[in-house]
Design an enzyme around this catalytic site. Structure first.
Site, PDB file in Angstrom:
ATOM      1  N   SER A   1       0.889  -1.083   0.097  1.00  0.00           N
ATOM      2  CA  SER A   1       0.116  -0.080  -0.010  1.00  0.00           C
ATOM      3  C   SER A   1       0.979   1.231  -0.146  1.00  0.00           C
ATOM      4  O   SER A   1       1.996   0.937   0.133  1.00  0.00           O
ATOM      5  CB  SER A   1      -0.922  -0.015   1.241  1.00  0.00           C
ATOM      6  OG  SER A   1      -0.130   0.065   2.314  1.00  0.00           O
ATOM      7  N   GLY A   2       0.237   2.138  -0.272  1.00  0.00           N
ATOM      8  CA  GLY A   2       1.018   3.682   0.015  1.00  0.00           C
ATOM      9  C   GLY A   2       2.170   3.710  -0.863  1.00  0.00           C
ATOM     10  O   GLY A   2       2.084   3.385  -2.199  1.00  0.00           O
TER      11      GLY A   2
ATOM     12  N   ASP B   1       6.121 -11.754   8.184  1.00  0.00           N
ATOM     13  CA  ASP B   1       6.777 -10.322   8.964  1.00  0.00           C
ATOM     14  C   ASP B   1       8.176  -9.973   8.170  1.00  0.00           C
ATOM     15  O   ASP B   1       8.989 -10.872   8.241  1.00  0.00           O
ATOM     16  CB  ASP B   1       7.167 -10.922  10.454  1.00  0.00           C
ATOM     17  CG  ASP B   1       7.536  -9.905  11.128  1.00  0.00           C
ATOM     18  OD1 ASP B   1       7.964  -8.881  10.795  1.00  0.00           O
ATOM     19  OD2 ASP B   1       8.082 -10.332  12.232  1.00  0.00           O
ATOM     20  N   ALA B   2       8.100  -8.637   7.721  1.00  0.00           N
ATOM     21  CA  ALA B   2       9.255  -8.472   6.848  1.00  0.00           C
ATOM     22  C   ALA B   2      10.511  -8.122   7.784  1.00  0.00           C
ATOM     23  O   ALA B   2      11.582  -7.873   7.436  1.00  0.00           O
ATOM     24  CB  ALA B   2       9.036  -6.984   5.983  1.00  0.00           C
TER      25      ALA B   2
ATOM     26  N   ALA C   1       6.021   0.733   7.402  1.00  0.00           N
ATOM     27  CA  ALA C   1       5.490   1.757   8.302  1.00  0.00           C
ATOM     28  C   ALA C   1       4.432   0.809   9.146  1.00  0.00           C
ATOM     29  O   ALA C   1       3.401   0.606   9.100  1.00  0.00           O
ATOM     30  CB  ALA C   1       4.499   2.734   7.604  1.00  0.00           C
TER      31      ALA C   1
ATOM     32  N   TYR D   1       6.118  15.296  15.219  1.00  0.00           N
ATOM     33  CA  TYR D   1       6.496  14.338  14.020  1.00  0.00           C
ATOM     34  C   TYR D   1       8.181  14.528  14.232  1.00  0.00           C
ATOM     35  O   TYR D   1       8.893  13.808  14.815  1.00  0.00           O
ATOM     36  CB  TYR D   1       6.263  14.487  12.689  1.00  0.00           C
ATOM     37  CG  TYR D   1       6.565  13.656  11.723  1.00  0.00           C
ATOM     38  CD1 TYR D   1       5.396  12.656  11.239  1.00  0.00           C
ATOM     39  CD2 TYR D   1       7.607  13.304  11.220  1.00  0.00           C
ATOM     40  CE1 TYR D   1       5.508  11.538  10.451  1.00  0.00           C
ATOM     41  CE2 TYR D   1       7.859  12.156  10.267  1.00  0.00           C
ATOM     42  CZ  TYR D   1       6.836  11.369  10.137  1.00  0.00           C
ATOM     43  OH  TYR D   1       6.979  10.259   9.088  1.00  0.00           O
TER      44      TYR D   1
ATOM     45  N   VAL E   1       0.918  12.697   2.225  1.00  0.00           N
ATOM     46  CA  VAL E   1      -0.416  12.125   1.480  1.00  0.00           C
ATOM     47  C   VAL E   1      -1.159  11.146   2.366  1.00  0.00           C
ATOM     48  O   VAL E   1      -0.951  11.069   3.517  1.00  0.00           O
ATOM     49  CB  VAL E   1       0.188  10.965   0.120  1.00  0.00           C
ATOM     50  CG1 VAL E   1       0.719  11.956  -0.798  1.00  0.00           C
ATOM     51  CG2 VAL E   1       1.159  10.213   0.910  1.00  0.00           C
ATOM     52  N   VAL E   2      -2.501  10.962   1.908  1.00  0.00           N
ATOM     53  CA  VAL E   2      -3.442  10.215   2.619  1.00  0.00           C
ATOM     54  C   VAL E   2      -2.997   8.765   2.614  1.00  0.00           C
ATOM     55  O   VAL E   2      -3.103   8.316   1.390  1.00  0.00           O
ATOM     56  CB  VAL E   2      -4.963  10.465   2.208  1.00  0.00           C
ATOM     57  CG1 VAL E   2      -5.956   9.597   3.257  1.00  0.00           C
ATOM     58  CG2 VAL E   2      -5.243  11.921   2.185  1.00  0.00           C
ATOM     59  N   THR E   3      -2.534   8.091   3.530  1.00  0.00           N
ATOM     60  CA  THR E   3      -2.202   6.695   3.552  1.00  0.00           C
ATOM     61  C   THR E   3      -2.746   6.263   4.956  1.00  0.00           C
ATOM     62  O   THR E   3      -3.094   6.979   5.883  1.00  0.00           O
ATOM     63  CB  THR E   3      -0.710   6.436   3.530  1.00  0.00           C
ATOM     64  OG1 THR E   3       0.060   6.981   4.576  1.00  0.00           O
ATOM     65  CG2 THR E   3      -0.141   7.007   2.413  1.00  0.00           C
TER      66      THR E   3
END
EC number: 1.3.1.9
Length: 402
Positions: free
Chosen positions: A51-52, A111-112, A141, A236, A274-276
């Site tokens: 995703s993203g 699991d990465a 993420a 952040y 961005v929207v993620t």
């Protein structure tokens, strides 16, 4: 089954398989419209590919450069009675259309952060991808990391450092403006956030790939980051997450020195907001994104994930003139350059104190934010009939790690 959106907090608990596929097709079409180049990466590994920005990287590599891709992610497959996660359907759609285009595509669901994932990736590169990859994209993420070896679980904290942070935010469940207060992170929380979101795992991946001889001469690696502006800095860049991103910068410098010996390199790419699913979880970000989207759309500067990644590949990593990418003082690739323009940020700062519950939809692009958020899960598309039956049990060329 018939599936409609159900939102709880910053998560949509339902997903629409066909909507997710159409989202992927839209990104593929946007990439193809810019033409296919043959002077870029040929064999690409994407860690966090579902995703993203990770998904956009995979699409750009495959459909913008004709690359074979191997993607690693951690998603929930759908069953006949229950929809899976959006990332599962995104990856299924990518696989289907990459194969239809004659490209090699393989995925690993697991699991990465685990050594098992690294071992399986190395095996596939050796047996199915010609033995080496020339680009490794690191786009994880995750709020949680299980440490290889000890099995200890660490959690990241989206918190400020030193003092409580209070700011105007959106209650996205009620569409109202609120004052959000977040307590500062403890020393342990800061340390754990660096362990989860910093560069340690990226380096472990490069160690493993290099040790196995599966990184080609001239291979590059890129990891994604966000810096933002003083509007979001307390939560952040100056918060626990910022410490992790500084660790990522330091890791990039070490990895760059290593890969440069064989004509390659490693960089952090700083991307725009961005929207993620990842950014929706960060307090204050929905309001900031709603404002910056409106301003950037008005100025003709708006980009989504696929436009950002297209620019990263075509104008930074793989320039047509063959020149090295333009970097900042920290050797980072800056794709947040348009967002950080003074005219954009000054407009944001002027707008921030004016926003109320009553004028939220009028002064900002919060309607656009909500639309983009639901679209992440396959909803709000005009080309999908959401009252029609849709199959949720979708399988594809994906290895399940136990």
């Amino acid at each position: 089954m018939i599936i409609h959106p159900k939102v709880r907090g910053f998560i949509c608990t339902t997903t629409h398989p066909l909507g997710c596929e159409r989202n992927v097709l839209e990104q593929i079409a946007a990439t193809r419209a810019r033409g296919v180049r043959t002077d870029g990466p040929k064999k690409v590994l994407v860690i966090g590919a579902s995703s993203g920005y990770g998904l956009a990287s995979r699409i750009t590599a495959a459909f913008g450069f004709g690359a074979d891709t191997l993607g690693v992610f951690f998603e929930k497959p759908g069953t006949a009675s229950k929809a899976g996660t959006a990332g599962w359907y995104n990856s299924a759609a990518f696989d289907k259309h990459a194969k239809a285009a004659g490209l090699y595509s393989k995925s690993i669901n697991g699991d990465a952060f685990s050594d098992a994932a690294r071992e399986k990736v190395i095996e596939l590169i050796k047996t199915e991808m010609g033995g080496q990859v020339d680009l490794m994209v690191y786009s994880l993420a995750s709020p949680v990391r299980k440490l290889p070896g000890s099995g200890e679980v660490k959690r990241s904290a989206l918190k400020p450092i030193g003092q409580t942070y209070t700011a105007t935010a959106i209650d996205t469940n009620k569409d109202t403006i609120i004052q959000a207060s977040i307590e500062p992170a403890s020393a342990q929380e800061i340390e754990d956030t660096v362990t989860v979101m910093g560069g340690q795992d990226w380096e472990l991946w490069i160690d493993a790939l290099e040790g196995a001889g599966v990184l080609a001469d001239g291979a590059r690696s890129v990891a994604f980051s966000y810096i933002g502006t003083e509007i979001t800095w307390p939560i952040y860049w100056h918060g626990a997450l910022g410490k992790a991103k500084v660790d990522l910068d330091h890791t990039a410098q070490r990895l760059n020195a290593r890969l440069a010996r064989r004509g390659g390199g490693a960089n952090v790419a700083v991307l725009k907001s961005v929207v993620t699913q990842a950014s929706a979880a960060i307090p204050v970000m929905p309001l900031y994104i709603s404002m910056v989207y409106k301003i950037m759309k008005e100025k003709g500067l708006h980009e989504g994930t696929i436009e950002q990644l297209d620019r990263l590949f075509r104008e930074r990593l793989y320039r047509e003139d063959g020149q090295p990418a333009q970097v900042d003082d920290e050797n980072r690739l800056r794709l947040d350059d348009w967002e950080l323009r003074d005219d954009v940020q000054d407009a944001c700062k002027a707008l921030w104190p004016q926003v109320t519950t009553e004028n939220l939809f009028e002064l900002t692009d919060y309607a656009g934010y909500k639309h983009e958020f639901l679209k992440l899960f396959g909803f709000e598309r005009t080309d999908v009939d959401y009252d029609a039956d849709v199959a949720t049990d979708v399988s594809f060329d994906c290895i399940e790690l136990g």
